[in-house]
Design a protein around this motif. Structure first.
Motif, short mmCIF file in Angstrom:
data_model
loop_
_atom_site.label_atom_id
_atom_site.label_comp_id
_atom_site.label_asym_id
_atom_site.label_seq_id
_atom_site.Cartn_x
_atom_site.Cartn_y
_atom_site.Cartn_z
N UNK A 54 0.81 -1.10 -0.13
CA UNK A 54 -0.04 -0.08 0.11
C UNK A 54 0.86 1.26 0.12
N UNK A 55 2.16 1.07 0.58
CA UNK A 55 2.98 2.30 0.75
C UNK A 55 4.32 1.75 0.26
N UNK A 56 4.91 2.62 -0.65
CA UNK A 56 6.25 1.99 -1.05
C UNK A 56 7.33 2.40 0.07
N UNK A 57 8.23 1.25 -0.26
CA UNK A 57 9.44 1.54 0.63
C UNK A 57 10.63 2.42 -0.26
N UNK A 58 10.91 3.51 0.55
CA UNK A 58 11.57 4.55 -0.27
C UNK A 58 12.84 3.98 -0.94
N UNK A 59 13.33 4.43 -2.05
CA UNK A 59 14.31 3.93 -2.93
C UNK A 59 15.69 4.25 -2.10
N UNK A 60 16.62 3.04 -1.87
CA UNK A 60 17.84 3.22 -0.93
C UNK A 60 19.09 2.99 -1.97
N UNK A 61 18.93 3.32 -3.32
CA UNK A 61 20.23 3.02 -3.97
C UNK A 61 20.64 4.24 -4.18
N UNK A 116 3.55 3.21 -15.24
CA UNK A 116 4.20 3.06 -13.73
C UNK A 116 5.49 3.84 -13.74
N UNK A 117 6.08 3.98 -12.52
CA UNK A 117 7.35 4.45 -12.05
C UNK A 117 8.23 3.52 -11.23
N UNK A 118 9.51 3.35 -11.55
CA UNK A 118 10.17 2.45 -10.79
C UNK A 118 10.73 3.04 -9.47
N UNK A 119 10.26 2.32 -8.40
CA UNK A 119 10.75 2.63 -7.00
C UNK A 119 11.99 1.64 -6.69
N UNK A 120 13.35 1.86 -6.98
CA UNK A 120 14.45 0.99 -6.87
C UNK A 120 14.90 0.68 -5.39
N UNK A 121 15.27 -0.45 -5.33
CA UNK A 121 15.83 -1.00 -3.96
C UNK A 121 17.16 -1.68 -3.96
N UNK A 122 18.05 -1.52 -3.24
CA UNK A 122 19.16 -2.31 -3.28
C UNK A 122 18.94 -3.85 -3.49
N UNK A 123 18.23 -4.28 -2.61
CA UNK A 123 17.62 -5.62 -2.79
C UNK A 123 16.66 -5.84 -4.12
N UNK A 124 17.19 -6.47 -4.98
CA UNK A 124 16.42 -6.50 -6.42
C UNK A 124 14.96 -6.91 -5.96
N UNK A 165 12.82 -6.40 -3.83
CA UNK A 165 12.17 -5.35 -3.10
C UNK A 165 11.73 -4.11 -3.83
N UNK A 166 12.54 -4.05 -5.37
CA UNK A 166 12.19 -2.93 -6.19
C UNK A 166 10.80 -2.93 -6.53
N UNK A 167 10.23 -1.89 -6.88
CA UNK A 167 8.74 -1.79 -7.07
C UNK A 167 8.43 -0.80 -8.22
N UNK A 168 7.34 -1.05 -8.74
CA UNK A 168 6.64 -0.18 -9.81
C UNK A 168 5.46 0.51 -9.16
N UNK A 169 5.37 1.78 -9.33
CA UNK A 169 4.20 2.42 -8.84
C UNK A 169 3.35 2.51 -9.67
N UNK A 170 1.97 2.05 -9.59
CA UNK A 170 1.08 2.46 -10.51
C UNK A 170 -0.23 2.80 -9.78
N UNK A 171 -0.72 3.89 -9.92
CA UNK A 171 -1.63 4.50 -9.14
C UNK A 171 -1.60 4.42 -7.67
N UNK A 172 -2.37 4.01 -6.71
CA UNK A 172 -2.27 4.30 -5.28
C UNK A 172 -1.36 2.91 -4.65
N UNK A 173 -0.96 2.05 -5.70
CA UNK A 173 -0.38 0.90 -4.94
C UNK A 173 1.25 0.69 -5.74
N UNK A 174 1.99 -0.02 -5.04
CA UNK A 174 3.20 -0.32 -5.63
C UNK A 174 3.28 -1.99 -5.74
#
Length: 444
Positions: free
Chosen positions: A305-312, A391-399, A401-410
């Motif tokens: 429901x809420x994105x983990x912020x990018x940590x890369x 969608x837009x990528x929300x990148x994480x150091x651990x692959x 966990x990387x997310x794509x935001x579409x609408x109100x979900x990731x």
């Protein structure tokens, strides 16, 4: 000019006529085999082959048949095919074994669609061909019947090991089909009087001692209740050791297995599931459609429901690495799945079908899948969400966990890809097709 193939035969039920005969070729092969083509040209009204194929295709003629026979001839014999690309489609393959002593041939005629033989007149044409061949060539057993029902009957092994079936052939009355030719040895094993008194549409003794038996006037109605009762009565008559009720019950079960089932697949996976039935034997298809109708894939859980912020620290480099993974998948599969280059919902369905048909998760080494295929597929899936759903990528150091935001979900494409690649069943449970449609619902 498209000729009937094995794949075509599995799309719809066909009538199959198999015949194995022996002959004396000492006076010349052409002379010995002339009765084969005589019977076809005289009786195969409405389904006469129009193409002869050996190394090349030719328009049907007797000369083309003899030329093809010689072109493919080697020290063992020759194989030729006669085809009809028009409706009804016909494939008639002859495998000739030519020796100095007694020669033989094995032929298989497949005609599609089966309902061509729903009329009495059309069925008489095939009966006439079978009669002419069986009267001229020594045959231990021959039959014509629905391919689907033959499969359900267990033909040609009938519960035996393949080695034993090849050795012994049709050495007793394992089954009765719509059309049957019993050679003299089989007739005598049953008893000629008993054979000739079989309750059937046609029982005819041929000059060479064989018996032609046709159960029902039309081949296409083999699964009707009346035809099944006639089939059971005739079978039990020839095999007094069998129980009529048991035989009839099994025949009814076979008929029920062939009743058409309307596809009603879950809408999120229907584009994928609709491709699967044709991959099963035609005798299994209706049961498989019923199973797929009942299939309900789990609701996708690869989202937050809420994105983990990018940590890369260097997102551009990470995105480039994902691009390399995705491009590697495209490079590896573009010949087998051409649409993969389009990065669309249809591309994902094509991938679902490819991986399922190839049984990819269980066919290839787990280490290769986990370290290469699943990550590349996750990157590709994420790119499709970005490109097609905004969608837009929300990148994480651990692959994973990387997310794509579409609408109100990731959404978590790498996690989905890992679950997807666990087994053949997981390809259905975690299909790319369903995941795309679920994400699509949240597109703003």
């Amino acid at each position: 000019m498209k000729l009937l193939t094995v794949h075509d035969l599995n799309k719809a039920d066909s009538l199959s006529f198999t015949f194995e005969g022996s002959f004396d070729a000492t006076q010349g092969v052409e002379r010995a085999l002339t009765p084969l083509v005589d019977a076809l040209e005289k009786h195969a009204e409405g389904w006469m082959p129009t193409v002869v194929k050996s190394g090349r295709k030719r328009k049907y003629s007797r000369e083309a048949v003899w030329r093809a026979l010689e072109e493919r001839r080697d020290e063992y014999g020759s194989i030729i095919g006669l085809y009809r690309p028009e409706n009804p489609a016909v494939s008639l393959v002859f495998n000739f074994i030519l020796t100095q002593d007694e020669s033989s041939f094995h032929s298989r005629l497949d005609l599609q669609p089966l309902h061509f033989f729903s009329g009495v007149d059309a069925c008489r044409t095939l009966v006439a061909v079978a009669r002419a061949w069986a009267a001229r060539y020594s045959v231990p057993y021959a039959s014509a019947h629905s391919i689907a029902d033959e499969q359900l009957a267990g033909s040609p092994c009938f519960g035996r090991k393949e080695r034993d079936a090849r050795r012994d052939g049709f050495d007793k009355i394992y089954e009765l089909f719509w059309l049957n030719v019993f050679g003299p040895k089989l007739v005598e094993s049953v008893g000629r009087e008993r054979m000739l008194s079989t309750p059937a549409h046609l029982v005819e003794e041929l000059p060479n001692g064989s018996v032609l038996l046709v159960l029902w006037p039309t081949a296409a109605e083999f699964a009707s209740e009346e035809a099944r009762v006639a089939q059971a009565r005739a079978h039990v008559h020839l095999r007094p050791d069998l129980d009529f009720d048991t035989v009839l019950r099994k025949l009814r079960e076979r008929s029920a297995a062939l009743v058409p089932v309307e596809p009603r697949f879950h809408p999120d996976v229907a584009p994928f599931l609709s491709r699967l039935p044709d991959e099963f034997a035609i005798s299994e298809r209706q049961r498989k459609i019923a199973e797929l109708n009942a299939f309900r894939p789990p609701v996708p859980e690869e989202w937050l429901p809420v994105a983990h912020p990018s940590d890369v620290e260097k997102p551009k480099r990470v995105l480039e690495s994902y691009g390399d993974l995705s491009e590697g998948l495209v490079a590896a599969l573009h010949t087998k799945v051409p649409s993969i280059m389009d990065e669309t919902a249809e591309s994902l369905t094509d991938l679902d079908f490819y991986f399922w048909r190839d049984n990819f998760p269980e066919r290839y080494k787990r280490e290769l899948i986990d370290s290469h295929t699943a990550p590349a597929l996750g990157a590709y899936l994420g790119d499709v969400l970005v490109r097609r759903l905004g969608g837009t990528w929300v990148l994480r150091a651990k692959m994973e966990e990387s997310q794509v935001r579409v609408g109100k979900r990731v959404w978590l494409p790498f996690l989905r890809a890992r679950r997807y690649m666990q087994s053949r069943q997981s390809l259905l449970d975690y299909s790319l097709t369903q995941f795309f449609h679920e994400v699509e619902r949240y597109r703003p």
